[in-house]
Motif scaffolding. Structure first.
Motif, PDB file in Angstrom:
ATOM      1  N   ALA A 208       0.823  -1.217   0.000  1.00 21.30           N
ATOM      2  CA  ALA A 208       0.000   0.000   0.000  1.00 21.30           C
ATOM      3  C   ALA A 208       0.855   1.265   0.000  1.00 21.30           C
ATOM      4  N   THR A 209       2.138   1.134   0.323  1.00 20.49           N
ATOM      5  CA  THR A 209       3.029   2.293   0.319  1.00 20.49           C
ATOM      6  C   THR A 209       3.569   2.503  -1.084  1.00 20.49           C
ATOM      7  N   SER A 210       3.308   3.671  -1.650  1.00 19.17           N
ATOM      8  CA  SER A 210       3.755   3.942  -3.021  1.00 19.17           C
ATOM      9  C   SER A 210       5.255   4.175  -3.061  1.00 19.17           C
ATOM     10  N   CYS A 211       5.814   4.038  -4.265  1.00 16.53           N
ATOM     11  CA  CYS A 211       7.242   4.318  -4.458  1.00 16.53           C
ATOM     12  C   CYS A 211       7.554   5.771  -4.117  1.00 16.53           C
ATOM     13  N   ILE A 212       6.630   6.666  -4.462  1.00 16.63           N
ATOM     14  CA  ILE A 212       6.857   8.087  -4.185  1.00 16.63           C
ATOM     15  C   ILE A 212       6.922   8.325  -2.679  1.00 16.63           C
ATOM     16  N   ALA A 213       6.002   7.717  -1.934  1.00 17.51           N
ATOM     17  CA  ALA A 213       6.006   7.889  -0.474  1.00 17.51           C
ATOM     18  C   ALA A 213       7.297   7.340   0.124  1.00 17.51           C
ATOM     19  N   ALA A 214       7.730   6.169  -0.349  1.00 15.09           N
ATOM     20  CA  ALA A 214       8.971   5.587   0.165  1.00 15.09           C
ATOM     21  C   ALA A 214      10.164   6.474  -0.167  1.00 15.09           C
ATOM     22  N   ASP A 215      10.187   7.011  -1.395  1.00 17.06           N
ATOM     23  CA  ASP A 215      11.283   7.906  -1.801  1.00 17.06           C
ATOM     24  C   ASP A 215      11.304   9.177  -0.962  1.00 17.06           C
ATOM     25  N   ILE A 216      10.111   9.705  -0.688  1.00 13.67           N
ATOM     26  CA  ILE A 216      10.039  10.929   0.118  1.00 13.67           C
ATOM     27  C   ILE A 216      10.612  10.677   1.509  1.00 13.67           C
ATOM     28  N   SER A 217      10.228   9.559   2.112  1.00 17.21           N
ATOM     29  CA  SER A 217      10.696   9.279   3.476  1.00 17.21           C
ATOM     30  C   SER A 217      12.203   9.062   3.518  1.00 17.21           C
ATOM     31  N   THR A 223      11.231  15.305   3.438  1.00 14.27           N
ATOM     32  CA  THR A 223      10.281  14.917   4.483  1.00 14.27           C
ATOM     33  C   THR A 223      10.038  16.070   5.441  1.00 14.27           C
ATOM     34  N   LYS A 224      11.120  16.708   5.864  1.00 10.34           N
ATOM     35  CA  LYS A 224      10.985  17.836   6.798  1.00 10.34           C
ATOM     36  C   LYS A 224      10.176  18.974   6.181  1.00 10.34           C
ATOM     37  N   THR A 225      10.396  19.199   4.897  1.00 10.15           N
ATOM     38  CA  THR A 225       9.665  20.273   4.218  1.00 10.15           C
ATOM     39  C   THR A 225       8.165  19.991   4.239  1.00 10.15           C
ATOM     40  N   ILE A 226       7.787  18.745   3.907  1.00 12.00           N
ATOM     41  CA  ILE A 226       6.367  18.373   3.884  1.00 12.00           C
ATOM     42  C   ILE A 226       5.771  18.447   5.286  1.00 12.00           C
ATOM     43  N   LEU A 227       6.494  17.957   6.280  1.00 10.10           N
ATOM     44  CA  LEU A 227       5.990  18.013   7.650  1.00 10.10           C
ATOM     45  C   LEU A 227       5.806  19.457   8.106  1.00 10.10           C
ATOM     46  N   SER A 228       6.763  20.288   7.784  1.00 15.59           N
ATOM     47  CA  SER A 228       6.681  21.703   8.179  1.00 15.59           C
ATOM     48  C   SER A 228       5.465  22.367   7.551  1.00 15.59           C
ATOM     49  N   GLU A 229       5.197  22.054   6.279  1.00 15.84           N
ATOM     50  CA  GLU A 229       4.028  22.616   5.597  1.00 15.84           C
ATOM     51  C   GLU A 229       2.725  22.162   6.247  1.00 15.84           C
ATOM     52  N   ASN A 230       2.773  21.004   6.932  1.00 15.44           N
ATOM     53  CA  ASN A 230       1.588  20.496   7.637  1.00 15.44           C
ATOM     54  C   ASN A 230       1.593  20.888   9.113  1.00 15.44           C
ATOM     55  N   HIS A 231       2.427  21.901   9.438  1.00 14.25           N
ATOM     56  CA  HIS A 231       2.470  22.449  10.799  1.00 14.25           C
ATOM     57  C   HIS A 231       2.843  21.394  11.836  1.00 14.25           C
ATOM     58  N   ILE A 232       3.782  20.558  11.456  1.00 11.58           N
ATOM     59  CA  ILE A 232       4.315  19.544  12.359  1.00 11.58           C
ATOM     60  C   ILE A 232       5.721  19.974  12.759  1.00 11.58           C
ATOM     61  N   PRO A 233       6.034  20.061  14.032  1.00  7.04           N
ATOM     62  CA  PRO A 233       7.339  20.557  14.472  1.00  7.04           C
ATOM     63  C   PRO A 233       8.494  19.700  13.980  1.00  7.04           C
TER      64      PRO A 233
END
Length: 867
Positions: A208-217, A223-233
């Protein structure tokens, strides 16, 4: 070493249920040469060498059934092949595998033996077999090999071939739920379940985990950029590509800092709490070993926590502690590490709850920063860290703190996994106290990991173990329906294909997405996706991995069972149509009981609440019934159950022109036989039997009786089985009959049709015995008015015209007129000759090998399916 006294001739692996055992086994064929008549007690020094190398053999039971039985056999005198079996099992047992089953038999007199033995690790089982032969050959050549060196090698390769700890935990949980598990290759990739609900898992990474999601992680900065955009410290940081840039970035961010590779894993290349320029430069070069670019980020003070997210919830949380030792004022750092590694819970890799601590460049560097070396003797009570991170893979430990995680931290962890698109994620949080919200304490999420290891949660060093593998299986199989994939397996001498087709057809009418394997191909939802004989285990495995189907009907032939076992784990319904004389003398099946033993595997391998379906009129049914623990359903076209008296509370039978079902006190009149097209108004009796067997299986699957009747009534196109064509003023019938029982069925049916002459185009596969071919020839001599003898393209080991001549001689011996029998080797040409000399009212019967060319020819001359 000298000449090999024992030679390996063949190795066969049975990864699933098989005729020898319901567990995986290997079959080893060896030639013991000159020792075929020499018991081991007469081989000088052999017993002493054997028991010195493998002292555990003294406790082996052997066939005597008690401890020490094998030792008694040795003293009495036994043979090398038997000893080899026990050595292979003992070697596996020494490596930690609970294997017991083995059997040795003479395959070819006087010196070729077949050994079968159980295995749990395929690589280990194979290598133990080869190594055992090598060691015994050394003994026979008066040599003493270093068996301990062999055992160390076998231990290493066995560990390498094991599933990882995370995959193993998930597999065990799946098996508890009755979900079949299929290993793919020798890595940690496994298939859970079948068909539509099949899931692929590697460690905790799912399909269920896409290649894109695995690559991002894997890209920590992204990853930090995406988390920051979602207001995650997250900690502030920059990506750098040179040591000079790393130093500048560190000063801009503010010391101390952390350096980590952009796309690392398992804590490799991560260096924490750096505040000196030299250390930053060294850390940059360390990070570059594991990827392109290095992240310099603000060092967040606090403890290292791993939060496991499974689906929409936090499954577990653990505080991770780096690899460390505690000084005692006596031992050096290296000696302290060696003492810690003596813990039986620590292994070299992932095979145990904890991993052994390794001293390498990283640990030496950390020691140096504390003014220590591996030869330093730390004072009593001093904690010496050997890693900056708490990864278990580098020797760290974990303390469970699942019950202490603050709800906001849990919510942030789930949001972090969702923002990247990972269904199972390891969220790394650095904070002083996980029980307080990081929104208040200044903590941060520092990483989001795909395929997070779960050892720390299952086997924490302190705290409550968490069944996170169970949570993962619940995520993968969320409903009762997803657990259950119906399988019907059909075997027997005749009628398998028609019965399987009837069942598949009716299941499709009931709204199921059906997969079918048969001698005519593999079908998905009625469409042929592979042509050919697909009645073996490999075809079954392929079909069961198809995501388009939600149930399967498998024709399961004798040959595939013998060669490779079953291609599935357990069926809901297993059917044995009949046991008749076919294939005798092949693959060790000399008698009907041998044949029944092979086919009984289908009705043995049935789920606990499943059904075994048997032909009440078959002589071998009592034998088959004794070998199954499943519920039994009997069928009979003559409503006679004397041969299987006492068996089955459900019976399906023909009575007064109807198919009826007796279920305890309930009698169901299912359908008039005349309304079942494939019986030709009852003229084709074998298809009445096939309809009965199909009805029994469908009833066992709890298909409604109305739908069963609808299926039997609507199934018309039984390709290649009793297919009649009208050609001008005569008829042609095509059928796949290829053994004596099949010929009897075809001839019996043909005699019920009105015809002036019965013309046969006959042949048989070359792998049948001379006696079997001659028996069919004799039957044909008494049944056909004119005979054309053809041969299969696949001679199956026979010389050209060898089978045809056997037929002709058997026919002529019955005083059959020479002018009425003719050999025409090519099947199509034989049909053309029969058509060319046909008289009005003739019925030409072709017992074919290849259907399509015959159908194309008949279509070309204007033949039409007969009513």
């Amino acid at each position: 070493m000298g000449t090999d006294k024992i030679r390996i001739l063949d190795f066969i692996t049975y990864p699933g249920r098989n005729i020898y055992c319901h567990r995986p086994i290997m079959k080893l064929v060896v030639d013991i040469g000159e020792y075929s008549n020499i018991p081991t007690k007469d081989i000088q020094g052999f017993h002493d060498r054997l028991l010195k190398a493998f002292p555990g053999l003294k406790k082996n039971c052997c066939s005597l059934g008690y401890e020490g039985g094998f030792l008694e056999r040795l003293k009495e005198g036994t043979y090398l092949a038997h000893v080899l079996e026990h050595v292979i099992l003992e070697m596996q047992f020494m490596l930690g595998y609970e294997v017991k089953y083995g059997k040795t038999r003479v395959l070819e007199e006087p010196s070729v033996y077949s050994l079968v033995y159980e295995f749990q690790n395929e690589v280990c089982g194979l290598e133990c077999g080869k190594t055992a032969v090598f060691i015994l050959n050394c003994f026979l050549n008066d040599k003493d090999p270093d068996t301990q060196t062999f055992m160390r090698y076998l231990k290493k390769i066995s560990i390498d071939a094991e599933l990882g700890p995370s995959t193993t935990a998930i597999v065990q949980e799946a098996k508890k739920r009755g979900i079949p598990v299929t290993r793919i290759g020798h890595e940690s990739l496994v298939q859970l379940g079948y068909g539509k609900y099949r899931r692929i898992v590697e460690s905790t990474l799912t399909d269920a985990t896409s290649c894109i999601a695995a690559d991002i992680s894997c890209n920590k900065q992204l990853t930090k950029t995406i988390l920051s955009e979602n207001h995650i410290p997250v900690p502030y940081g920059k990506v750098v590509y040179s040591e000079f840039s790393a130093v500048i970035a560190a000063k801009q961010i503010g010391l101390p800092v952390v350096l980590k590779p952009c796309d690392g894993n398992q804590g490799k290349g991560v260096v924490l709490n750096l505040d000196r320029e030299e250390d930053i430069k060294n850390a940059f070069h360390e990070g570059c070993k594991y990827g392109n670019g290095v992240i310099v980020e603000k060092f967040v003070t606090g403890n290292d926590y791993r939060v496991l997210v499974v689906g929409n919830k936090v499954s577990a949380a653990a505080k991770r502690l780096p690899a460390m030792v505690t000084g005692d004022g006596k031992h050096t750092v290296k000696e302290l590490v060696d003492l810690v590694n003596l813990d039986e819970n620590r292994g070299d890799q992932h095979e145990k709850p904890l991993t052994k601590i390794r001293i390498d460049e990283i640990s030496v560097g950390i020691l140096k920063s504390e003014n220590l070396t591996v030869d330093s003797v730390p004072e009593e009570g001093r904690v010496v860290k050997l890693r900056a991170n708490g990864n278990l893979s580098t020797g760290g430990t974990a303390i469970d703190c699942t019950d202490r995680i603050h709800p906001e931290n849990a919510e942030l962890a789930v949001r972090a996994a969702k923002s990247i698109g990972i269904d199972i994620a390891g969220i790394d949080i650095v904070t002083e106290d996980l029980s307080k919200s990081i929104l208040d304490t200044g903590g941060a999420i520092v990483e989001v990991n795909t395929a997070p290891g779960i050892r720390m949660h299952i086997y924490p060093s302190e705290g409550t173990p968490r069944n996170v593998a169970g949570d993962i299986v619940d995520l993968l199989f969320p409903t009762e329906e997803s657990y259950h994939f119906p399988i019907v397996s059909v075997t027997g001498t005749n009628g398998k294909t028609t019965t399987a087709r009837l069942i598949a057809h009716t299941l499709s009418l009931a709204g199921r997405k059906v997969g079918l394997t048969s001698t005519s191909g593999t079908f998905v939802n009625g469409k042929c996706i592979f042509k050919g004989d697909h009645s073996g285990p490999r075809s079954a495995k392929t079909l069961l991995s198809n995501k388009e189907i939600d149930c399967a009907v498998l024709e399961t032939a004798r040959g595939g069972i013998i060669r490779e076992g079953l291609g599935y784990d357990l069926a809901d319904v297993g059917i044995v149509m009949n046991i008749a004389e076919d294939h005798l003398g092949m693959d060790g099946t000399e008698t009907l009981e041998d044949l029944a033993f092979v086919k009984s595997l289908v009705t043995e391998a049935v789920k606990e609440n499943g059904y075994a379906v048997f032909n009440a009129e078959d002589n071998m049914t009592p034998f088959l019934m004794e070998r199954t623990k499943a519920n039994v359903i009997l069928f009979s076209k003559s409503n006679r159950f004397e041969k299987a008296a006492g068996g089955g509370q459900i019976r399906v039978f023909a009575q007064d022109g109807w198919i009826r079902i007796q279920d305890k006190e309930t009698l169901i009149s299912l359908i008039p036989i005349t309304e079942i097209p494939i019986t030709c108004s009852g003229k084709i009796e074998c298809n009445i039997e096939n309809a009965l067997a199909a009805a029994a299986a469908l009833y066992a699957l709890r298909i409604s009786v109305d739908k069963i009747a609808q299926g039997l009534r609507s199934y018309r196109q039984n390709t290649g089985r009793f297919n009649r064509y009208a050609v001008k003023n005569f008829h042609v019938m095509l059928d796949y009959g290829h053994n004596l029982p099949g010929y009897r069925q075809v001839i019996g049916a043909c005699k019920r049709f009105d015809s002036s002459r019965l013309v046969g185009v006959i042949g048989m596969p070359g792998d049948r015995s001379d006696e079997a071919i001659r028996s069919v020839g004799a039957l044909c001599a008494g049944s056909f008015d004119r005979i054309y003898i053809k041969e299969d393209l696949d001679k199956r080991g026979r010389e050209p015209l060898e089978v045809a001549n056997l037929f002709q001689n058997a026919i002529l011996e019955k005083n059959y007129e020479q002018k009425n029998v003719q050999i025409i080797e090519n099947e199509l040409e034989a049909l053309k000759a029969a058509v060319g000399s046909a008289n009005p009212g003739d019925l030409i019967v072709v017992l074919y090998e290849k259907l399509e060319p015959l159908e194309e020819y008949l279509n070309s001359i204007g033949a039409k399916p007969a009513e």
